[in-house]
Enzyme design. Sequence first.
Site, PDB file in Angstrom:
ATOM      1  N   GLU A 222       0.794  -1.239   0.000  1.00 53.07           N
ATOM      2  CA  GLU A 222       0.000   0.000   0.000  1.00 53.07           C
ATOM      3  C   GLU A 222       0.822   1.283   0.000  1.00 53.07           C
ATOM      4  O   GLU A 222       0.549   2.208   0.771  1.00 53.07           O
ATOM      5  CB  GLU A 222      -0.957  -0.002   1.208  1.00 53.07           C
ATOM      6  CG  GLU A 222      -1.905  -1.170   1.199  1.00 53.07           C
ATOM      7  CD  GLU A 222      -2.946  -1.130   2.320  1.00 53.07           C
ATOM      8  OE1 GLU A 222      -2.905  -0.213   3.150  1.00 53.07           O
ATOM      9  OE2 GLU A 222      -3.801  -2.017   2.344  1.00 53.07           O
TER      10      GLU A 222
ATOM     11  N   ASN B 127       2.160  -5.074  -3.231  1.00 51.97           N
ATOM     12  CA  ASN B 127       0.750  -5.396  -2.969  1.00 51.97           C
ATOM     13  C   ASN B 127      -0.038  -4.115  -2.695  1.00 51.97           C
ATOM     14  O   ASN B 127       0.426  -3.246  -1.952  1.00 51.97           O
ATOM     15  CB  ASN B 127       0.711  -6.303  -1.725  1.00 51.97           C
ATOM     16  CG  ASN B 127      -0.632  -6.953  -1.483  1.00 51.97           C
ATOM     17  OD1 ASN B 127      -1.215  -7.549  -2.385  1.00 51.97           O
ATOM     18  ND2 ASN B 127      -1.127  -6.856  -0.251  1.00 51.97           N
TER      19      ASN B 127
ATOM     20  N   HIS C  40     -10.332  -5.984  -2.287  1.00 52.36           N
ATOM     21  CA  HIS C  40     -11.419  -5.815  -1.315  1.00 52.36           C
ATOM     22  C   HIS C  40     -12.535  -5.114  -2.084  1.00 52.36           C
ATOM     23  O   HIS C  40     -12.428  -3.919  -2.385  1.00 52.36           O
ATOM     24  CB  HIS C  40     -10.954  -4.962  -0.128  1.00 52.36           C
ATOM     25  CG  HIS C  40      -9.870  -5.628   0.672  1.00 52.36           C
ATOM     26  ND1 HIS C  40     -10.103  -6.757   1.418  1.00 52.36           N
ATOM     27  CD2 HIS C  40      -8.559  -5.324   0.834  1.00 52.36           C
ATOM     28  CE1 HIS C  40      -8.969  -7.120   2.024  1.00 52.36           C
ATOM     29  NE2 HIS C  40      -8.019  -6.270   1.676  1.00 52.36           N
TER      30      HIS C  40
ATOM     31  N   GLU D 128      -6.153 -10.570  -1.366  1.00 47.53           N
ATOM     32  CA  GLU D 128      -6.954 -10.359  -0.147  1.00 47.53           C
ATOM     33  C   GLU D 128      -8.441 -10.301  -0.486  1.00 47.53           C
ATOM     34  O   GLU D 128      -9.197  -9.510   0.086  1.00 47.53           O
ATOM     35  CB  GLU D 128      -6.530  -9.058   0.563  1.00 47.53           C
ATOM     36  CG  GLU D 128      -5.059  -9.012   0.900  1.00 47.53           C
ATOM     37  CD  GLU D 128      -4.630  -7.783   1.703  1.00 47.53           C
ATOM     38  OE1 GLU D 128      -5.506  -7.072   2.242  1.00 47.53           O
ATOM     39  OE2 GLU D 128      -3.413  -7.549   1.793  1.00 47.53           O
TER      40      GLU D 128
ATOM     41  N   ASP E 274     -12.173 -10.217  -0.866  1.00 48.26           N
ATOM     42  CA  ASP E 274     -13.445 -10.324  -0.148  1.00 48.26           C
ATOM     43  C   ASP E 274     -14.415  -9.378  -0.837  1.00 48.26           C
ATOM     44  O   ASP E 274     -14.002  -8.408  -1.476  1.00 48.26           O
ATOM     45  CB  ASP E 274     -13.336 -10.075   1.370  1.00 48.26           C
ATOM     46  CG  ASP E 274     -12.593  -8.812   1.771  1.00 48.26           C
ATOM     47  OD1 ASP E 274     -12.458  -7.898   0.933  1.00 48.26           O
ATOM     48  OD2 ASP E 274     -12.166  -8.728   2.949  1.00 48.26           O
TER      49      ASP E 274
END
Length: 459
Positions: free
Chosen positions: A160, A202, A238, A265, A267
């Site tokens: 990030e 990432n 996400h 990640e 979701d």
Amino acid sequence: MKHRRVLRAAVTVAVTGALAAGMTMALTTSASAGTTLRASAAEKGRYFGAAVATGKLSTSAYVTVLNREFNSVVAENEMKWDATEPQQGQFRYTGGDRLVSHAQANGMSVRGHALLWHQQEPGWAQSMSGSALRSAMINHVTQVATHFRGKIHSWDVVNEAFADGGSGGRRDSNLQRTGNDWIEAAFRAARAADPGAKLCYNDYNTDGINAKSTGIYNMVRDFKSRGVPIDCVGFQSHLGTSLAGDYQANLQRFADLGVDVQITELDVMTGGNQANIYGAVTRACMNVSRCTGITVWGVRDCDSWRGSDNALLFDCNGNKKAAYTNVLNALNAGPAIPTDPPTDPPTDPPTDPPTDPPTDPPAVGCSASVSLNSWTGGFVASVKVTAGSAGTSGWNVGFTLPSGASVTNTWSATASGSTGTVRFANVNYNGRLGAGQVTEFGFQGTGSASGVTPTCTAS
Ligand code: XIL
């Protein structure tokens, strides 16, 4: 069209379903249809992973689903900086080690998350800046990647670091304020510490071609052109209630730069589209041959950091949701990663023996070369040792450092001295080299080491 399913043991090796079942079956595009996420992903040369909170490894309902469905894990928090170095120079690996043992006992690979991130920094690092922080962060990368060396499939080296919004630039943070080269310094240190791990950048909000993903794309392209060691890009994913139409095209443009891509990640907000979005993300990955795996950020809805979003593949009782079925079907329907290397031998063996003698006949003894990654106030040196024609049973490399320079940390060698003339001896596993064989070690220091040249002595 419906695939016929063949019930098989949950842990499936790469044998086709038709063979395993020993019966005729209606084959569609794929050779077989797995019945778990891990088996289906493995049949296509990929992994399917979950983020794990190690505290839950003693909950049997949780572990049952984890072990049955996933062949990769990532620590939800336990390998972050605040967890692994709570006090400067004091490292704590309890949670991370526990996850690695669980993975090794259950045929799972491990993603490492995350070496450097502006969030979940320990308090002592939050209050640091400048060259002191730069040294501390590179030391963190080196120590943690060395501890887990050989056990990590892919490391999120930097997490990030890009800003949201339209700038396409870096996010402000104390890490960024140590100098724009902090990301490449971290990647070089990680490579030196664990040469076998794939090294990833990432980030989130990169789920399509947008200003942020383009900023990252430009960084990766620059790294590849300058030989900065980067192997993969993670797309956190996400997601809300819709998916960018160019999600797959975005993965593909990164893959075309020569890096692997991974969904790291995943979701998805609950609602009418959840199952469709899960299916679409999985299909996108399957359609990109360098998309090597998918990780969901938790196992059951109640394990998710997203609270009441019910964002995962299993409900709180461990039952499969519609999203699960879509993911499994997409894994089974997708193509396998092409296997390399090519199976055919080259058709034309060279006709003439080479006429030129090798340009650098290896010296008897050994030789050493150094590559430096420097910043204001510090450096990381990566040293290559090459055995001469007689091989070595041990080696020793000396440097004379300029005044003001000091070695603070060494890996894959033992240092004697830290200023002036410093010598590095092999450790037990890398002293014995065959003729021409190469090994690497590294060290980190404060001050400047520019212009240093190594001398190598073999025994
Ligand atoms: C989250 C964890 O799931 C939470 O338990 C923790 O409180 C905060 O971090 N992006 C990342 C992950 O890279 O590390 C974050 O994980 C979620 C967002």
